[in-house]
Design an enzyme around this catalytic site. Structure first.
Site, PDB file in Angstrom:
ATOM      1  N   GLU A  28     -13.882  -0.768  -2.716  1.00  0.00           N
ATOM      2  CA  GLU A  28     -14.064  -2.160  -2.268  1.00  0.00           C
ATOM      3  C   GLU A  28     -13.520  -2.369  -0.851  1.00  0.00           C
ATOM      4  O   GLU A  28     -13.291  -3.500  -0.434  1.00  0.00           O
ATOM      5  CB  GLU A  28     -13.376  -3.143  -3.237  1.00  0.00           C
ATOM      6  CG  GLU A  28     -13.873  -3.108  -4.667  1.00  0.00           C
ATOM      7  CD  GLU A  28     -15.283  -3.687  -4.871  1.00  0.00           C
ATOM      8  OE1 GLU A  28     -15.935  -4.053  -3.873  1.00  0.00           O
ATOM      9  OE2 GLU A  28     -15.731  -3.733  -6.031  1.00  0.00           O
ATOM     10  N   HIS A  79      -7.803  -7.431  -5.457  1.00  0.00           N
ATOM     11  CA  HIS A  79      -8.940  -7.600  -6.363  1.00  0.00           C
ATOM     12  C   HIS A  79      -8.504  -7.106  -7.730  1.00  0.00           C
ATOM     13  O   HIS A  79      -7.947  -6.005  -7.846  1.00  0.00           O
ATOM     14  CB  HIS A  79     -10.158  -6.811  -5.858  1.00  0.00           C
ATOM     15  CG  HIS A  79     -11.174  -6.584  -6.930  1.00  0.00           C
ATOM     16  ND1 HIS A  79     -11.757  -7.625  -7.621  1.00  0.00           N
ATOM     17  CD2 HIS A  79     -11.680  -5.446  -7.469  1.00  0.00           C
ATOM     18  CE1 HIS A  79     -12.587  -7.129  -8.520  1.00  0.00           C
ATOM     19  NE2 HIS A  79     -12.556  -5.807  -8.461  1.00  0.00           N
ATOM     20  N   HIS A 121      -9.161  -7.695 -12.400  1.00  0.00           N
ATOM     21  CA  HIS A 121     -10.100  -8.060 -13.462  1.00  0.00           C
ATOM     22  C   HIS A 121      -9.379  -8.877 -14.546  1.00  0.00           C
ATOM     23  O   HIS A 121      -9.183  -8.376 -15.666  1.00  0.00           O
ATOM     24  CB  HIS A 121     -10.691  -6.797 -14.102  1.00  0.00           C
ATOM     25  CG  HIS A 121     -11.417  -5.866 -13.166  1.00  0.00           C
ATOM     26  ND1 HIS A 121     -11.728  -4.558 -13.499  1.00  0.00           N
ATOM     27  CD2 HIS A 121     -11.911  -6.046 -11.921  1.00  0.00           C
ATOM     28  CE1 HIS A 121     -12.378  -3.972 -12.490  1.00  0.00           C
ATOM     29  NE2 HIS A 121     -12.485  -4.855 -11.513  1.00  0.00           N
ATOM     30  N   HIS A 166     -17.114 -10.079 -12.940  1.00  0.00           N
ATOM     31  CA  HIS A 166     -16.458  -8.876 -12.441  1.00  0.00           C
ATOM     32  C   HIS A 166     -14.941  -9.068 -12.332  1.00  0.00           C
ATOM     33  O   HIS A 166     -14.178  -8.343 -12.957  1.00  0.00           O
ATOM     34  CB  HIS A 166     -17.089  -8.479 -11.094  1.00  0.00           C
ATOM     35  CG  HIS A 166     -16.473  -7.260 -10.469  1.00  0.00           C
ATOM     36  ND1 HIS A 166     -17.003  -6.638  -9.362  1.00  0.00           N
ATOM     37  CD2 HIS A 166     -15.350  -6.557 -10.766  1.00  0.00           C
ATOM     38  CE1 HIS A 166     -16.255  -5.598  -9.039  1.00  0.00           C
ATOM     39  NE2 HIS A 166     -15.245  -5.534  -9.866  1.00  0.00           N
TER      40      HIS A 166
HETATM   41  P1  13P Z   1     -11.679   1.513  -6.877  1.00  0.00           P
HETATM   42  O1  13P Z   1     -11.088   2.481  -7.881  1.00  0.00           O
HETATM   43  O2  13P Z   1     -12.635   2.193  -5.939  1.00  0.00           O
HETATM   44  O3  13P Z   1     -10.593   0.753  -6.168  1.00  0.00           O
HETATM   45  O4  13P Z   1     -12.589   0.471  -7.675  1.00  0.00           O
HETATM   46  C1  13P Z   1     -12.080  -0.349  -8.677  1.00  0.00           C
HETATM   47  C2  13P Z   1     -12.811  -1.654  -8.811  1.00  0.00           C
HETATM   48  O5  13P Z   1     -12.308  -2.555  -9.445  1.00  0.00           O
HETATM   49  C3  13P Z   1     -14.141  -1.811  -8.164  1.00  0.00           C
HETATM   50  O6  13P Z   1     -14.538  -3.150  -8.170  1.00  0.00           O
HETATM   51 ZN    ZN Z   2     -13.516  -4.427  -9.689  1.00  0.00          ZN
END
Ligand code: 13P
Ligand code: ZN
Length: 270
Positions: free
Chosen positions: A119, A142, A144, A215
């Protein structure tokens, strides 16, 4: 092996915060496998000895040209690396990169040649935007968060500020500590430049935290602890809402007048 963090306590403290937050992300269940990523603009900690360090990778294209990142350095979580591992060993599960003079490539400088997160376009585009705006924010996250992602599967919650108002109304702290609310970015392919551009547009609409539909969320803050705290606060509200629904009723929520009172007392922008 020596680390670039040695004898650089202020810089090491920023990386310690990243490790601390990575542990929280795992404990909260927001970081399955390699889920989520963190970058921190560490340019203020760069000294002459660091500038003289040779690159340990070839220059890699970012996919975007980001003129405000000229001379900038970042700590980046490694792609495919796990937050639960990063919590214990941040320099084995992430790396330090610097942006090359053309502002379109990066090279890895330390400690190991760990390839940055997939990302990276979104993270770097947002840092470029923040610098352009003169923002003091240095960190982007970022992740989840389960309850917020679940809510993003309901089209009603994706209308502008429906979720913001609902989450603010669950508990007074949410508006006080996440005063810009939750922006919405429609579903887009993870790690794409389109997602990066849409994320900037949402942040520019005056949000510190934005939802990537179905996401996760993307948050910015002074440091990574601040960015985490905002996502944590919003998620707490989401959980309260879901508990009320699970008990069989729709929560009342604080009234508009009560929320306006919070804005006045805390001197909030919205
Ligand atoms: P990475 O392992 O490349 O950081 O990706 C994790 C992710 O949450 C992609 O949206
Ligand atoms: Zn992600």
């Amino acid at each position: 092996m020596t680390s670039i963090l040695e004898n650089r306590p202020a810089f090491a403290a920023e990386v310690d915060k990243v490790a601390e937050v990575a542990g929280y992300l795992w404990q909260k269940g927001w970081a399955e496998r390699n889920g989520g990523n963190i970058t921190v603009n560490i340019t203020e900690h760069v000294d002459d000895a660091m500038k003289a360090l040779p690159a340990i990778s070839e220059p890699v294209a970012i996919g975007l040209t980001l003129p405000n990142l000229n001379g900038c350095w970042f700590y980046c979580k490694g792609t495919n690396k796990r937050m639960r591992d990063l919590a214990r060993r941040p320099m084995e599960n992430g790396s330090i990169i610097r942006i090359t003079d053309d502002c379109a490539h990066y090279e890895i400088v330390a400690d190991d040649p760990v390839k940055p997160t997939s990302e990276l376009p979104s993270h770097l585009a947002v840092h470029n935007y923040l610098i352009g705006k003169g923002s003091p924010y240095k960190a982007s996250l970022h992740t989840h968060p389960i309850e917020l992602v679940a809510m993003s599967h309901n089209p009603e919650f994706l209308k502008k500020d429906v979720l913001t108002n609902l989450l603010w109304s669950m508990i007074p702290e949410t508006k006080a500590f996440c005063p810009r609310g939750l922006g919405i970015v429609p579903y887009m392919l993870p790690s794409s430049n389109e997602l990066a551009e849409a994320t900037i547009r949402a942040i520019d609409d005056d949000y510190d935290v934005v939802m990537w539909e179905k996401h996760g969320v993307f948050a910015v803050g002074d440091d990574i602890i601040e960015a985490f705290d905002m996502v944590d606060t919003l998620t707490k509200s989401a959980i309260i809402y879901m508990y009320a629904r699970a008990m069989g009723f729709i929560p009342d929520g604080m009234s508009q007048a009560q929320m306006q009172e919070i804005s006045k007392v805390f001197n909030l922008p919205k």
